[in-house]
Structure formats: C-alpha cells, structure tokens
Design a protein around this motif. Sequence first.
Motif, mmCIF file in Angstrom:
data_model
loop_
_atom_site.group_PDB
_atom_site.id
_atom_site.type_symbol
_atom_site.label_atom_id
_atom_site.label_comp_id
_atom_site.label_asym_id
_atom_site.label_seq_id
_atom_site.Cartn_x
_atom_site.Cartn_y
_atom_site.Cartn_z
ATOM 1 N N THR A 1 -47.548 2.029 29.548
ATOM 2 C CA THR A 1 -46.390 2.351 30.420
ATOM 3 C C THR A 1 -46.376 1.485 31.641
ATOM 4 O OG1 THR A 1 -47.125 4.493 31.009
ATOM 5 C CG2 THR A 1 -45.604 4.219 29.255
ATOM 6 N N THR B 1 -40.808 4.170 23.724
ATOM 7 C CA THR B 1 -42.307 3.990 23.123
ATOM 8 C C THR B 1 -42.272 3.920 21.718
ATOM 9 O OG1 THR B 1 -43.384 5.392 25.123
ATOM 10 C CG2 THR B 1 -44.450 5.426 22.794
ATOM 11 N N ASP C 1 -49.717 4.303 25.462
ATOM 12 C CA ASP C 1 -48.477 4.355 24.777
ATOM 13 C C ASP C 1 -48.014 2.820 24.876
ATOM 14 O OD1 ASP C 1 -48.320 7.195 24.333
ATOM 15 O OD2 ASP C 1 -47.071 7.499 26.230
ATOM 16 N N PRO D 1 -44.663 0.728 24.956
ATOM 17 C CA PRO D 1 -43.113 0.641 25.103
ATOM 18 C C PRO D 1 -42.693 -0.685 24.756
ATOM 19 C CG PRO D 1 -44.433 0.458 27.320
ATOM 20 C CD PRO D 1 -45.269 0.473 26.196
#
Length: 265
Positions: free
Chosen positions: A101, A119, A226, A228
């Motif tokens: 992120t 995500t 994560d 995205p």
Amino acid sequence: MTTRTARRTLHVTGAAVAALLVLSACSSSGSGSSASGPAKVSGTVTVFAAASLQESFTALGKEFEKAHPGTEVDFSFGGSDTLAASITSGAPADVFAAASTRTMTIVTDAKDNASAPVTFARNQLEIATLPGNPDKVASLEDLTKSGLKVVLCDKTVPCGAAAQKALDASGLKLTPVSYEQDVKSALTKVELKEADAAVVYKTDVRAAGDKVEGVDFPESADAVNDYPITLLKDSRNAEAAKAFVALVRSAEGRRTLTEAGFLKP
C-alpha cells in the motif's frame, strides 16, 4: 370536393407526421440505449505490476486476450517503487498493481493520478535456499551465520521493507552480500548459486520449482504485504483497463492467484 379533399390530405399528412415522430422517438431511444451500454473491449492494455505478480498476471493476461479477441495486454514487471516512479514521471500505463500500500500511495498521492485502489491479494515472506538446503537453514536467525551469503531486496522495495520489518521484530541484524531492486533479482542470485539464501515471497519460491528450496519462518506472519490494484486516471484505454481489473478481482482471478501461493485479501 376540394375542401373535403384538402381535409383528407391534411388528415393523412398529420397521421404521417405522427408516425414519423413515433419512429424518431423509437430510433432515438434505441440509439441512447446502445450508447449507454457497455463499450466493446479492444486495443492494448498497459499494466505495470510488481515483479512477484509476473507468473499469475501473465496467465491472466492470456485469459483476458482469449476472452476479448482483438485485445493485447502489455506488461511491465519490476520493483513497485521503480514502477511508481515511472508512472508519476509520466510513463503511459492503464493499470498499476503494487506489492504494498505504501508504494501505491506514491501514485495515488501524486496529482490524483489514480482511482481508489483495491486490495486483491496478500503475500508472505519465505527463505529461499539452494536445493536440498545444504547450509541447514531452519530459521531467520540462521541467516546471520558467519560465512553465509544472503541476499535481500532493497529496503525501498516492498519485499525488502517486509524483510527488514521481520528482522527488526526479531532483534536480528543481517548484512547481505547485496540488495536487489526486485524480488526476482534476489531469487535469481540463489538460482545461479551466487548466494546461499534470499528472503523473498512464498509465491516466488513456488514459481521457481526445484531450482530452490523454501524455508518458512514464523516472523513472516508479522510482515505480510497487501497488494492493491488501481485504474490510472490518464488511461488511454479505460474500458479495457476496467475489464482487466475486473478479471483480477473475479473468482477466476482469485483462483489463479491462490494457486500461485498468494493469500486472499
């Protein structure tokens, strides 16, 4: 007779005009419906994606082209920070998929370059060793052994930042023989036997097959990244870009990513 004929003519003309108005309205309505319907997906979609997505996105790109004849997915894989810098410098792209992120924020914060990112996957670290694990690496601490040649991703790259986070959490200090600009470069060092081990993603260890051996370590659970994805606002092919993002987020996309070793978002 003249007046009656005139009235009859006027009546017929009025009916004809009314009929034309109805046809015009129908035609206009049909045209409006077509205009508001989904546009045909065609042309090239340029996708900038983190290096760790290479195998899974390449497979999805082929599926996309098969489902939409006349389209082509043009990928640029690399370190997320490098890709983000290219985008903010004006490199033409339609979609950006990052490995963290933080790197996505580089793009979204710069002149409002992208729509709200979502995500779509997560990834966890693993130690990649030489086949057979000849140095008997069993933990993150083992990487600090004297004489062991270890490679890490650069700290500015998501895999490097995650590795440093895991090391800090364990109170360990590690001086690698090199810092690499993306996860594939770090893994290649082990594949070529230029390093004894590297801290990379589980997905990359899986993609390498028998070229390396993977070693799990518990600290990786505290450094999961994560992933995205976003549609860039200056996209030259927005409809196709939206369709590709939709594929990545679809059940088919999730299945492909899961098979590659990614975690669900």
